[in-house]
Design an enzyme around this catalytic site. Structure first.
Site, mmCIF file in Angstrom:
data_model
loop_
_atom_site.group_PDB
_atom_site.id
_atom_site.type_symbol
_atom_site.label_atom_id
_atom_site.label_comp_id
_atom_site.label_asym_id
_atom_site.label_seq_id
_atom_site.Cartn_x
_atom_site.Cartn_y
_atom_site.Cartn_z
ATOM 1 N N ARG A 164 0.832 -1.201 0.000
ATOM 2 C CA ARG A 164 0.000 0.000 0.000
ATOM 3 C C ARG A 164 0.875 1.263 0.000
ATOM 4 N NH1 ARG A 164 -2.066 -1.750 5.787
ATOM 5 N NH2 ARG A 164 -0.607 -0.680 7.181
ATOM 6 N N ASP A 165 0.238 2.404 0.144
ATOM 7 C CA ASP A 165 0.968 3.671 0.090
ATOM 8 C C ASP A 165 1.607 3.994 1.444
ATOM 9 O OD1 ASP A 165 -1.392 4.064 1.449
ATOM 10 O OD2 ASP A 165 -1.868 5.988 0.498
ATOM 11 N N GLU A 166 2.448 3.082 1.896
ATOM 12 C CA GLU A 166 3.108 3.253 3.202
ATOM 13 C C GLU A 166 4.549 2.802 3.078
ATOM 14 O OE1 GLU A 166 2.089 2.396 7.898
ATOM 15 O OE2 GLU A 166 0.712 1.778 6.324
ATOM 16 N N GLU A 202 -1.194 -8.536 8.652
ATOM 17 C CA GLU A 202 -1.103 -7.424 9.600
ATOM 18 C C GLU A 202 -2.042 -7.625 10.782
ATOM 19 O OE1 GLU A 202 -1.418 -2.531 9.529
ATOM 20 O OE2 GLU A 202 -2.314 -3.715 7.911
#
Length: 936
Positions: free
Chosen positions: A517-519, A788
């Site tokens: 993801r955008d992390e 997660e």
């Protein structure tokens, strides 16, 4: 059998029981954790090797190191840099170089021989070498940062600049050697005379660019053409420097990528030519239309410039003078310390692609059978202008166990994770692999768009792709496998595989939380809970050594450590909170324990002290993260299940633990006064913890599993209360149907605490639990990495919150350390680091397993613990590397039944009987292969 009646057996080397003589040898030479490192900038590098021998009990008694400036000199034993002489020592790991000071760009060749305790001497080892890089900033004089003239914006990217420079090498001279030193703000891929330089990916890597940039060194001798025209080229990508990072916009550190390079060509007559990045370089924008780590890459093959990286290339009007970018003299330039990212494996689809009905043509889903991190290699044929779109996802819409359906991309948040390739129309087909992006995925969706509008008569639907159209290319930092675990339970074996794949996917430059993801940030809490497991599965010494530099660079002037490193937060003084910021102490201590590395403690000692001083400012009456405190109090026990543990309880527990470890660190470094000070601080914080949180019946705080675990694992409770506290922990687990409730903070220690206090039935019940929350629930749902969340997907609720639902997080994989240490039984010695001495202490009773095997390539060689329980007989096969000793526990109610290789164990060579303790016969053993058997 008793200690008095069992004679001690010699552990010395010499001749084994069959009369074989010593075959002592020296192998596995490494410098600063690497084989033949090129371009290091460590003034006093450390040298390591292993001892090999087929004789039990072999111990190195002495060594000699020879270091010379050339292999030729070393071949005649002319050690013009260093001759250590015969050094009486059993040390083989991290021996400091003590020879003549080395200058920039200097080679050092070395070899070692060793003596065993019985006087045998080994042959000289094979020759290894290291070479220094650019030790002084002045070595870069004349080189300028060079790039393109486009900058993009916070939400808009630019095409990737292509840079080139031609040069002529003098005729009549033979090239002796050539070194290319390079770094970038952003990412670079170098070319020399049409060939790619090196096999590293995503160079120069990710650092706190405001404080340091890393350069690489390449041997390019064979790529140059003496007396001819040559061409040096580079492609630049946005990377972490100016691409999207961490859910925010672009340009976190700067507005455009730029290259800094120095090529040094030496000739056999002693002269040299130096080519630098300067205003003579040319730049153009070609087929790489965008290159972003999170969004993806777009390549238009029609815009390719064949020969752009070769001599005598005819530059068109698009080529112009490169743009020099100002330097910042406050930013350090350092040689790479950690491992580079590499292509480590290729994965093929497990079935033919599945068609999904779409207009005007179907999309196709490829299943690689493994959630991995990297990119794909595309093989395709078609008309010029045809565009192939590749989208990536970890799971399908139907859930993790679904085999059909559309991609599930909601959990990617703002990350587009899409690559585009536009064909040039080669009739022989085309092959494309991205350069400056990576994805976390198992599934790939391929869509093909025609060069003309699909409603025109010229449109023809593309042929269905074949299975080999897509090949997965696995990327991660080069961290070789050093351990393995397998047992009689297939679910646990899959769990172990998932742990390792999660590690590989997230150990890419920094220890990220997730790769999709955008992390994709270096979360400190995730790293510190997992580092112990990581050190079993992979060689992570150099990886975490580099990251500790990043932690120090991210530390604020007040001493605060942020929650992510490198720090992507604009608030440079941010506090990561309990269990996250504490990584600054926990990670280097773990490296010391696993690898015997005292230097990382010494180099960062001031940073650790500043952090502990900072914690005092975040505490009141020694309660850290107290209620009412200004600022961030912490994440708590992140993603726990209906069991919130207060931030102040977690914070104070870690404050005490930090003080305890700092006392140990100071002792290791010979700082007796500091050791006493921090030991006193530990007692003070411990007393505050007990007063604030501990009840007379052993309940800690509100009695959550994490509260009980932290108090017990960090030795915060009075000894008399510990059994009751352990009972309270078990009671909570039983009340939840033998399920855990711990989150990121408590889970790593849960089973270790249960087994330490003899709660074996509960520990193994948790290990084998298949209903969520549990380690095996995701495995039963087809997971190939660690999730997660315990409930990332469930049958009754489907997917969890898409805003925070990665299917490749390694934090809960921290249970892996317990599998190695306790189930298989490979434990560190409590006092001696680096496996110079260690413990083999397997636990089979109540495990539900019939066999188990684990191995670990320690700094001294391979350790093996393999046990089998069959027909009432427990068998243990173990390997102890040369130059080490182990304490071995063999479970049996009757020590007299213990045999080794079929004979009474007390009479075996290399073994000494110690005692019978809590159902285990305990022996000490020197190096060798052993087979113990006993009545179970």
């Amino acid at each position: 059998m008793t200690a008095a009646s069992s004679p001690a057996t010699s552990l010395s080397a010499g001749t084994d029981s069959t009369g074989n003589t010593d075959d002592l040898r020296v192998t596995h030479l490494r410098c600063e954790y690497r084989e033949n490192p090129l371009g290091i900038d460590i003034a006093v590098p450390r040298l390591s090797w292993r001892i090999g021998s087929g004789v039990r009990g072999t111990v190195q008694a002495a060594y000699q190191i020879l270091v010379a400036a050339s292999r030729e000199a070393l071949s005649t034993d002319k050690a013009d840099l260093w001759d250590s002489g015969r050094v009486s020592s059993d040390q083989t790991a991290l021996v400091e170089y003590a020879g003549a000071p080395l200058g920039s760009e200097q080679a050092a060749c070395w070899k070692v021989r060793a003596w065993s305790e019985n006087g045998q001497i080994s042959p000289w080892s094979a020759v290894s070498e290291w070479e220094t890089g650019l030790l002084l900033r002045a070595d870069w004089d004349g080189a300028s940062w060079i790039g393109g003239d486009l900058t993009g914006g916070p939400r808009t990217s630019i095409p990737a600049p292509f840079l080139r420079r031609e040069f002529v090498l003098p005729q009549g001279k033979r090239i002796a050697s050539a070194r290319l030193y390079a770094t970038a703000r952003g990412l670079y891929e170098l070319r020399l005379n049409g060939a790619v330089v090196g096999d590293d990916v995503f160079t120069p890597g990710w650092t706190e660019y405001r404080k340091r940039v890393v350069y690489q060194t390449y041997d390019v001798t064979r790529l140059l053409r003496a007396g001819e025209d040559n061409a040096l080229g580079a492609m630049l990508g946005d990377g972490w420097y100016c691409g999207y990072v961490g859910g925010g916009g672009r340009q976190l550190y700067g507005d455009r990528p730029a290259l800094l390079a120095r090529l040094v060509v030496r000739f056999d007559d002693g002269t040299q030519e130096v080519i630098l990045t300067d205003d003579r370089w040319r730049v153009a924008y070609g087929p790489l239309l965008e290159a972003d780590l999170l969004s993806g890459e777009s390549w238009d093959a029609r815009r390719e410039m064949p020969g752009w990286d070769t001599p005598n290339f005819a530059e068109g009007a698009d080529w112009r003078k490169g743009t020099t970018v100002p330097d910042d003299s406050s930013v350090m330039r350092v040689a790479r310390r950690g491992p580079a990212v590499k292509r480590t494996e290729e994965v093929s689809p497990i079935a033919d692609p599945a068609a999904l009905p779409r207009w005007p043509a179907p999309d196709y889903i490829f299943d690689l059978g493994q959630n991995l991190v990297g990119r794909v290699r595309l093989r395709v044929k078609g008309a010029a202008g045809t565009t192939v779109r590749l989208r990536f996802a970890e799971v399908l819409e139907g859930g993790p166990a679904s085999a059909t359906g559309s991609l599930y991309t909601a959990n990617l948040r703002g990350a587009r994770c899409t690559d585009f390739y536009t064909l040039r129309g080669d009739p022989d087909g085309e092959v494309y692999e991205p350069h400056f992006t990576f994805h976390g995925f198992r599934y790939v969706e391929m869509s093909t768009f025609p060069p003309s509008h699909p409603t025109t008569q010229a449109y023809q639907k593309p042929e269905p792709p074949l299975r080999d159209t897509i090949t997965g290319v696995v990327l991660h930092s080069e961290i070789p496998q050093t351990g393995g675990f397998e047992c009689s339970d297939p679910l646990l074996n899959q769990l172990q595989k998932n742990i390792d794949w999660g590690l590989r996917g997230n150990f890419l430059e920094v220890p990220t939380d997730c790769p999709q993801r955008d992390e994709r940030l270096g979360w400190t809490g995730d790293a510190q809970v997992f580092i112990r497991t990581a050190a079993f599965n992979r060689d992570v010494a150099a990886f975490f050594t580099k990251w500790q530099d990043d932690i120090a660079d991210a530390q604020s002037d007040r001493g605060a450590i942020p929650s992510v490193v490198p720090n992507s937060d604009a608030a440079a003084g941010s506090d990561g909170g309990p269990a996250w910021s504490d990584a600054v102490i926990l990670c280097p201590w773990t490296l010391y324990r696993c690898y015997g590395d005292t230097r990382i403690l010494a180099e960062h000692y001031d940073s650790l002290v500043r952090f502990l001083d900072y914690l005092a400012t975040r505490s009141r009456d020694f309660i850290r993260s107290y209620e009412g405190m200004d600022g961030f109090r912490g994440f708590g026990d992140w993603l726990s299940i209906n069991a919130d543990t207060p931030q102040d309880l977690i914070g104070t527990a870690f404050y005490a633990h930090d003080a305890h470890l700092m006392s140990k660190i100071a002792t290791v470094l010979g700082k007796a006064e500091d050791a006493a000070k921090y030991a006193a601080l530990f007692e003070t914080v411990r007393e505050a913890f007990v007063k604030q949180f501990v009840q007379e019946d052993g309940t800690v705080g509100s009695g959550t599993q994490t509260a009980q675990v932290l108090a017990l694992h960090f030795d915060l409770l009075p000894v008399a209360l510990r059994p009751a506290a352990a009972d309270r922990l078990v009671a909570d687990i039983e009340a939840r149907g033998k399920r855990l409730s711990t989150g990121f903070v408590g889970s790593p220690y849960l089973n270790a605490v249960l087994s330490r206090f003899g709660k074996w039935e509960t520990a193994f019940a948790l290990l084998h639990q298949t209903e969520w929350p549990s380690w095996l629930y995701a495995v039963t749902q087809g997971a190939t990495t660690i999730w997660e969340r315990w409930d990332g997907w469930t049958h009754d609720k489907g997917f969890q919150d898409a805003g925070m639902n990665s299917f490749n997080h390694y934090a809960y994989g921290a249970i892996g350390a317990w599998l190695y240490e306790t189930v298989a039984g490979i434990e560190l010695d409590p006092e001696i680091p680096g496996y110079k001495r260690f413990v083999i202490h397997p636990h089979a009773a109540g495990s539900g397993l019939t066999h188990c095997r684990a191995w670990l390539d320690s700094p001294h060689g391979r350790i093996v613990s393999a046990w089998r329980l069959e027909k009432g007989i427990f068998t243990l096969d173990t390997t102890i590397p040369p130059n080490t000793r182990a304490t071995i526990f063999v479970p049996t109610p009757d020590p007299a039944t213990v045999t080794e290789s079929g004979a009474p164990a007390a009479e075996a060579q290399g073994i000494r009987w110690l005692r019978h303790e809590e159902g285990f016969a305990v022996f000490e053993a020197g190096s060798g292969d052993y087979r113990f058997a006993a009545a179970a």
